[in-house]
Design a protein around this motif. Structure first.
Motif, PDB file in Angstrom:
ATOM      1  N   LYS A 136      -0.839   0.222   7.625  1.00 48.31           N
ATOM      2  CA  LYS A 136      -0.948   1.163   8.748  1.00 48.31           C
ATOM      3  C   LYS A 136       0.297   1.081   9.604  1.00 48.31           C
ATOM      4  O   LYS A 136       0.741   0.004   9.972  1.00 48.31           O
ATOM      5  N   LEU A 190      -6.674  -4.939  -3.423  1.00 48.55           N
ATOM      6  CA  LEU A 190      -6.896  -3.757  -2.611  1.00 48.55           C
ATOM      7  C   LEU A 190      -5.981  -3.933  -1.415  1.00 48.55           C
ATOM      8  O   LEU A 190      -6.101  -4.901  -0.667  1.00 48.55           O
ATOM      9  N   LEU A 194      -3.975  -2.503   2.090  1.00 52.54           N
ATOM     10  CA  LEU A 194      -4.044  -1.593   3.226  1.00 52.54           C
ATOM     11  C   LEU A 194      -2.736  -1.650   3.992  1.00 52.54           C
ATOM     12  O   LEU A 194      -2.136  -2.718   4.113  1.00 52.54           O
ATOM     13  N   ALA A 196       0.830  -1.204   0.000  1.00 51.53           N
ATOM     14  CA  ALA A 196       0.000   0.000   0.000  1.00 51.53           C
ATOM     15  C   ALA A 196       0.867   1.259   0.000  1.00 51.53           C
ATOM     16  O   ALA A 196       0.404   2.335  -0.356  1.00 51.53           O
ATOM     17  N   TRP A 197       2.115   1.127   0.406  1.00 52.61           N
ATOM     18  CA  TRP A 197       3.038   2.261   0.404  1.00 52.61           C
ATOM     19  C   TRP A 197       3.805   2.304  -0.911  1.00 52.61           C
ATOM     20  O   TRP A 197       4.527   1.373  -1.255  1.00 52.61           O
ATOM     21  N   LEU A 246      -6.944   6.420   9.523  1.00 57.97           N
ATOM     22  CA  LEU A 246      -7.112   5.584   8.332  1.00 57.97           C
ATOM     23  C   LEU A 246      -5.797   4.982   7.839  1.00 57.97           C
ATOM     24  O   LEU A 246      -4.753   5.648   7.876  1.00 57.97           O
ATOM     25  N   PRO A 247      -5.826   3.754   7.349  1.00 55.91           N
ATOM     26  CA  PRO A 247      -4.618   3.159   6.764  1.00 55.91           C
ATOM     27  C   PRO A 247      -4.395   3.670   5.339  1.00 55.91           C
ATOM     28  O   PRO A 247      -5.333   4.146   4.683  1.00 55.91           O
ATOM     29  N   SER A 248      -3.169   3.564   4.856  1.00 55.38           N
ATOM     30  CA  SER A 248      -2.908   3.801   3.439  1.00 55.38           C
ATOM     31  C   SER A 248      -3.691   2.739   2.678  1.00 55.38           C
ATOM     32  O   SER A 248      -3.713   1.575   3.062  1.00 55.38           O
ATOM     33  N   THR A 249      -4.324   3.155   1.595  1.00 55.96           N
ATOM     34  CA  THR A 249      -5.130   2.233   0.803  1.00 55.96           C
ATOM     35  C   THR A 249      -4.747   2.398  -0.661  1.00 55.96           C
ATOM     36  O   THR A 249      -4.774   3.507  -1.191  1.00 55.96           O
ATOM     37  N   GLU A 293      -2.271   7.521   4.317  1.00 58.45           N
ATOM     38  CA  GLU A 293      -2.421   7.164   5.723  1.00 58.45           C
ATOM     39  C   GLU A 293      -2.589   8.399   6.601  1.00 58.45           C
ATOM     40  O   GLU A 293      -1.904   9.405   6.426  1.00 58.45           O
TER      41      GLU A 293
END
Length: 168
Positions: free
Chosen positions: A162, A158, A160, A25-26, A124-127, A120
């Motif tokens: 965090k 998808l 996620l 997600a990063w 909320l987490p990076s998505t 992020e």
């Protein structure tokens, strides 16, 4: 029961961590190229065929070995868009168990494009959304315990991510 679930889930976790190096997600920053080399070696001397345990292999001193060396590349096109590519070389070898079977070739190649949907925050987490594919390797998928099944694929993910605390 918990131990059984943990043991069943461990191979999936390890496979995902090995093959998923460039899929996170990063995203890398714009213009950044990240290269991550990796190597996987597996060996075993017993296995199951349906409900039948095959153990030990032929002379009790034999095993089947499989190895894969790979490189994962990811490139940040913009702050919200990145590409990834994972390619490598794989091989499987055994002793007399399968008639001295040996197979080598390019491993399956994975490629994709990731788009950062949500950056992020404290809550909320990076998505990120990833669309990609797989190109079958050049190994012989008909060899016992081949490195793959010789299929091409399309994939969608998808993802996620965090961070927790200063260490991540």
């Amino acid at each position: 029961m918990k131990t059984s679930l943990l043991l069943l889930g461990l191979p999936f976790f390890l496979a995902a961590s090995i093959q998923g190096l460039a899929q996170s997600a990063w995203l890398p920053t714009s213009g950044q190229l990240v290269a991550t080399p990796g190597f996987s070696f597996s060996t075993f001397d017993e296995f199951w065929v349906g409900e039948t345990k095959v153990s030990p292999l032929k002379n009790a001193d034999e095993s089947l070995n499989q190895y894969t060396g790979f490189v994962s590349l990811e490139y940040g096109i913009t702050e919200r868009l990145a590409t990834d590519l994972t390619f490598g070389y794989t091989g499987t070898s055994s002793t007399r168990t399968f008639g001295s079977a040996s197979d080598e070739g390019m491993a399956d190649t994975s490629f994709g494009v990731r788009y950062l949907l949500v950056e992020e925050t404290n809550v909320l987490p990076s998505t990120a959304l990833r669309l990609g594919g797989v190109i079958a390797g050049t190994y012989n998928e008909n060899t016992p315990f081949a490195a793959g099944d010789g299929a091409h694929a399309a994939e969608a993910s998808l993802m996620l991510g965090k961070s927790f605390g200063a260490s991540g």
